[in-house]
Design an enzyme around this catalytic site. Structure first.
Site, mmCIF file in Angstrom:
data_model
loop_
_atom_site.group_PDB
_atom_site.id
_atom_site.type_symbol
_atom_site.label_atom_id
_atom_site.label_comp_id
_atom_site.label_asym_id
_atom_site.label_seq_id
_atom_site.Cartn_x
_atom_site.Cartn_y
_atom_site.Cartn_z
ATOM 1 N N GLU A 20 0.863 -0.872 -0.443
ATOM 2 C CA GLU A 20 0.054 -0.313 -0.137
ATOM 3 C C GLU A 20 1.162 1.064 -0.359
ATOM 4 O OE1 GLU A 20 -2.422 0.185 3.411
ATOM 5 O OE2 GLU A 20 -3.477 -1.845 3.009
ATOM 6 N N LYS A 40 -15.583 4.725 5.614
ATOM 7 C CA LYS A 40 -13.580 4.805 5.887
ATOM 8 C C LYS A 40 -14.441 5.393 7.383
ATOM 9 C CE LYS A 40 -10.508 3.238 4.466
ATOM 10 N NZ LYS A 40 -8.635 3.245 3.514
ATOM 11 N N GLU A 85 -8.707 9.618 5.286
ATOM 12 C CA GLU A 85 -8.861 8.368 5.059
ATOM 13 C C GLU A 85 -10.267 7.770 3.913
ATOM 14 O OE1 GLU A 85 -8.045 5.159 6.354
ATOM 15 O OE2 GLU A 85 -6.851 6.416 7.341
ATOM 16 N N GLU A 114 -13.511 5.877 -0.559
ATOM 17 C CA GLU A 114 -14.614 4.615 -0.098
ATOM 18 C C GLU A 114 -15.160 5.535 0.987
ATOM 19 O OE1 GLU A 114 -12.156 0.480 1.273
ATOM 20 O OE2 GLU A 114 -11.030 1.994 0.301
#
Length: 449
Positions: A292, A349, A355, A346
């Site tokens: 990541e 999250k 985030e 997203e």
């Protein structure tokens, strides 16, 4: 492209039944997606001549497009490696025959069960791996996510036994030459990371890390690290050179012990992990991959540097680095495999705003920010992952090429998408998976006992 999709929509959407109208809309979307990719892909060459690009496909959201649309977006990036945080059956079925290599995840909650009961590992392989190969290429399984830097001592003790049980289950199916078993770590496994040559694993983790490294070396599995220069900049923007973390021109930083010079932080972080592994005497036998990395396009007021411009610079420069097949200063001949995080923003999250803004794309398929290369509109305003309906939408595919850079990426949080095994898959996909399983069982002659 607009003409063809409009013909499809106008021909069928006049139908009096809502079902046919929805099908027509979905058909028009598919036509748009295919044509958009056909225009974009030949011009890119993001990974030409170098290491291939990997992308994390997270699904902690309630508004993502169907996996078929995600497949088109990934293809537009020339991303041939995809990493999931579970083994989502919808995604794996949607990518059958695509040629993409998948890393799938075994969630944290299952780690203790597999450690205590080897039969649970065999059952997991039968349910999550066998139905999809060889139609979908699964090359790795990550057991848990950043387990060694968690605060659950039982999980720490369970990690390696769970990995060993899963490896044994794959071996029983003659799959260990195809699928490796590993786990991803945060940089917090290191007691220090600079200069890179001085790095070492935290003393309290050595009882777990040393045997884990031995397992990876023995099985030929990679060591995965989640590395985020963004966090270093966010933590001290006054003293961390932004150009140094964004892969742009800077004076660089030297390692006095080795004489090596680093012109970007990501390479320094990877070589710090390399030094720590070597200090544990497993360095030359274990490949390091960045599982990541990325940069958010938006954050809270106190999150320095979280802007679309910086995200485009980080990920665009990163993608070009990957395309060139460059290694780190300590291992220049070894092309570094990198997975950017993530494909989509997203919205579910938890944590700071950053985030929820690491995506290359917004959930409607439009780019999270402009990096200079646009393809025709693919449209789409999807609501809910289980259906494939779409609305009007606008925007174009935007990918990494030229000095503008690319976009996307994010960090490990330990959150996983809920398994979609219960979702219905199109009937032809089910037959395709069944056929693939029969082929596998015939070739390996085992595994269902």
């Amino acid at each position: 492209m607009a003409t063809i999709s409009n013909v499809v929509t106008n021909t069928y959407c006049a139908s009096p039944t809502p079902l046919l109208r929805r099908r027509a809309t979905a058909m028009a979307l598919r036509v748009q997606l295919v044509l958009a990719v056909a225009v974009v892909v030949p011009a890119l060459g993001v990974a030409a001549g170098g290491a291939t690009l990997g992308v994390n496909y997270g699904q902690v959201a309630d508004n993502l497009p169907p996996p078929q649309a995600a497949a088109m977006l990934l293809r537009s990036l020339n991303a041939t490696k995809v990493k999931l945080y579970d083994a989502d059956a919808r995604v794996l079925s949607a990518f059958a025959g695509s040629g993409a290599d998948f890393t799938v995840g075994l969630p944290d909650r299952l780690v203790p069960r597999l450690a205590a009961d080897p039969s649970a590992a065999a059952a997991w392989v039968r349910a999550n791996i066998l139905p999809h190969i060889p139609a979908t290429s699964i090359t790795a399984v990550t057991v848990g996510n950043e387990v060694l830097t968690g605060n659950d001592s039982a999980m720490l003790r369970s990690l390696l036994p769970a990995m060993q049980s899963l490896h044994a289950a794959l071996a029983a199916c003659n799959l260990t030459s195809r699928v490796v078993v590993t786990t991803a770590h945060s940089l917090a496994v290191l007691s220090s990371s600079f200069p890179p040559s001085s790095a070492a694993f935290r003393r309290e983790l050595l009882p777990y890390m040393a045997p884990l490294l031995a397992f990876l070396a023995k099985t030929g599995s990679p060591f995965l690290i989640n590395a985020y220069p963004y966090f270093a900049y966010k933590g001290d923007p006054e003293h961390v050179d932004l150009n140094y973390v964004l892969f742009e021109a800077n004076a660089g930083v030297g390692d006095p012990a080795t004489g090596l010079r680093y012109d970007n932080m990501l390479h320094a972080q990877v070589d710090a992990v390399r030094a720590a592994i070597c200090r544990a005497n497993y360095g030359k036998a274990v490949e390091i991959r960045v599982s990541e990395t990325g940069w958010p396009s938006r954050g809270d007021d106190d999150e320095a540097g979280a802007t679309p411009e910086n995200a485009a610079r980080y990920n665009g420069n990163l993608m070009r680095l990957v395309a060139q097949g460059k290694g780190t200063p300590a291992a220049p001949g070894e092309a570094l495999q990198v997975y950017v995080f993530a494909l989509f923003n997203e919205d579910m999250k938890p944590g700071p705003a950053s985030e929820r803004h690491y995506g290359l794309f917004k959930p409607d398929g439009t780019p999270a920010y402009d990096v200079g290369v646009k393809a025709p509109t693919i449209g789409g305003s999807w609501k809910g992952r289980a259906n494939g309906t779409s609305g009007g939408g606008a925007g174009g595919l935007v990918v990494a090429e030229g000095p503008g850079g690319a976009d996307g990426a994010g960090q490990g949080t330990g959150f996983y998408t809920v398994s979609a095994a219960a979702h219905k898959v199109k009937r032809w996909r089910c037959w395709e998976s069944l056929f693939a399983t029969v082929v596998l069982v015939m070739s390996s002659g085992l595994c269902w006992s």
